[in-house]
Design a protein around this motif. Structure first.
Motif, PDB file in Angstrom:
ATOM      1  N   SER A 179      35.422  16.760  17.474  1.00 47.33           N
ATOM      2  CA  SER A 179      34.513  17.513  18.338  1.00 47.33           C
ATOM      3  C   SER A 179      34.228  18.927  17.825  1.00 47.33           C
ATOM      4  N   ASP A 215      28.333  15.864  22.228  1.00 48.05           N
ATOM      5  CA  ASP A 215      28.473  15.447  23.617  1.00 48.05           C
ATOM      6  C   ASP A 215      28.287  16.640  24.552  1.00 48.05           C
ATOM      7  N   ARG A 216      28.177  17.848  23.986  1.00 44.56           N
ATOM      8  CA  ARG A 216      27.984  19.031  24.829  1.00 44.56           C
ATOM      9  C   ARG A 216      26.791  19.861  24.344  1.00 44.56           C
ATOM     10  N   ASP A 260      30.214  16.809  17.743  1.00 46.91           N
ATOM     11  CA  ASP A 260      29.949  15.382  17.956  1.00 46.91           C
ATOM     12  C   ASP A 260      28.860  15.165  19.005  1.00 46.91           C
ATOM     13  N   ASP A 264      27.697  20.789  20.188  1.00 44.81           N
ATOM     14  CA  ASP A 264      28.968  20.879  19.466  1.00 44.81           C
ATOM     15  C   ASP A 264      28.975  19.807  18.366  1.00 44.81           C
TER      16      ASP A 264
HETATM   17 MG    MG Z   1      32.483  17.287  21.703  1.00 49.92          MG
END
Ligand code: MG
Length: 452
Positions: free
Chosen positions: A95, A242-243, A240, A238
């Motif tokens: 991440s 996901d945010r 990966d 970020d």
């Molecule tokens: Mg992440």
């Protein structure tokens, strides 16, 4: 029993903790548990191929059939797992951690992050080394699976009003932090008809643009680019993807709880009410906006998988965390950076500038502290804190949250370090500090009384 999975999977520095042997054994344990087809994907880290190959070998040795999705965002892998009804998924990512880290994250068959009880079952297989070991006829194979990214992009696009967005003529700057978002988000924005200026949108595992955690410090180039180009919005993912964290049309960094409040308000309005789920550590500004819009707020313990499961349980219309991890249940029950970006663009297309929308979000100030405390006495200290504030309104969903006039304090033991975290929020900096001082004093005294 010893733990393997932290709050975000198994993570560590490559070839120190996260070496080929560990990845192989974790793969064996996950493969023994999941049985059947397992999708695997990775972010852009330099160690992605090594960790993924070792983990995939472990999965196959336990008899799993591996579907290799290649480089893609975590939520794209989760969407694939959910929509192809495979046994589960494995994402190779650390991440937002520095480039020398990598990690292994297990995804449940419904596309959600693995619940703790299933992680415990995988850990038991790992520590007891009770791996499935089928004979030579039944070891798994690996096939490259195409189409996961295109399907995911289509799903994100189907969840926003494309006509409305196209008509707004918006300009945005997108910063993918040289991470996995690079293979998805530029295309999604193009399909939305948004004029996009890209920054760090080439996947590179050394993260040359900036570290992959979207903090204000790391987003200086994005802020400057939004200002220089007169863009309507800055979008930062970020590593990966996901945010998503935003920069407003004035080039100002937007704290994650404030963008969460803007989206939560819009989701409640769009649904004509409904439940929004967020952890107890989230700013009161989200509760204020949700209530004002006619919605209801439900608090959970800290952690995205916990928020997602609570959303399923209560039938929430939306949920999320202050770190930019937003969950849209019509799309899927996990944090999703591209979905968050697309939804924010739709909100701006309909409602106008982000800077004006933020003006309607109440201001609060946050004070964060930590206190040393031996692990052995943490439970006793928490009980002591409850007794000390027995007169106040209190929430014990996660640690102890004590409400005061115009603010609150959350006193939580860390799961990984011998410390208590004390988060306090107030309408002004002074109020937040006063609340924090008062609580710190009480907690300090209780810790010292147990440490003698
Ligand atoms: Mg992440």
């Amino acid at each position: 029993m010893a733990r393997l999975f932290g709050t975000n999977g198994v993570r560590g520095v490559v070839n120190e903790f996260m070496d080929g042997q560990l990845a192989l054994d974790v793969g064996k344990a996950i493969g023994s548990f999941m049985k059947g087809k397992v999708a695997i994907g990775c972010d852009s880290r330099t160690s992605a191929d090594m960790v993924k190959s070792a983990c995939a070998a472990g999965l196959m040795s336990a008899g799993a059939e591996v579907l290799d999705l290649g480089l893609l965002p975590t939520p794209a892998l989760q969407f694939f797992v959910k929509s192809h009804r495979v046994a589960g998924g494995v994402m190779i990512t650390a991440s937002h951690n520095p480039p020398e880290f990598n990690g292994i994250k297990a995804i449940d068959s419904d596309g959600t992050e693995m619940p703790r009880e299933k992680e415990v079952a995988i850990e038991a297989i790992y520590f007891q080394r009770s791996f499935s070991s089928p004979d030579w006829r039944n070891v798994g194979a690996s096939v490259r699976s195409e189409g996961a990214i295109a399907d995911y992009q289509k799903a994100v696009l189907s969840n926003v009003d494309r006509k409305e967005i196209r008509g707004a003529g918006l300009k945005v700057v997108l910063d993918c932090a040289n991470g996995a978002g690079s293979v998805c988000s530029p295309k999604i924005l193009e399909e939305l008809g948004v004029r996009t200026i890209t920054l760090n949108c080439n996947p590179l595992g050394t993260f040359p643009g900036h570290p992959s955690e979207p903090t204000e410090d790391h987003l200086q180039d994005l802020k400057a680019m939004v200002r220089e180009t007169g863009a309507d919005l800055g979008i930062a993912h970020d590593g990966d993807a996901d945010r998503t964290i935003f920069v407003d049309d004035k080039g100002r960094f937007v704290h994650g709880d404030r963008s969460l409040a803007v989206v939560a308000g819009a989701m409640v309005a769009e649904n004509g009410g409904g439940i929004v789920v967020t952890p107890v550590s989230t700013s009161l500004c989200v509760e204020d906006v949700v209530r004002r819009s006619g919605g209801e707020l439900v608090y959970t313990r800290v952690g995205a998988p916990i928020v997602a499961r609570k959303m399923i349980e209560v039938g929430a219309i939306f949920g999320g965390e202050e770190n930019g991890g937003l969950i849209f249940p019509k799309h899927q029950y996990c944090r999703d950076a591209a979905m968050t970006a697309a939804k924010m663009i739709e909100i701006l297309a309909v409602e106008g500038k982000l800077s004006s929308l933020l003006e309607k979000v109440p201001d609060y100030c946050l004070d964060k502290r930590k206190l040393q405390c031996p692990d052995a006495v943490k439970d006793d200290v928490l009980k002591g804190v409850c007794d000390a504030f027995a007169e106040q309104r209190m929430d014990i969903t996660d640690g102890v949250k004590v409400y005061f006039e115009g603010g609150w304090t959350l006193i939580r033991p860390s799961g990984t370090e011998p410390i208590f975290r004390i988060y306090s929020e107030g309408k002004t900096e002074t109020m937040a500090r006063d609340i924090a001082d008062r609580c710190e004093k009480v907690v300090r005294e209780i810790i010292s009384s147990f440490s003698k």
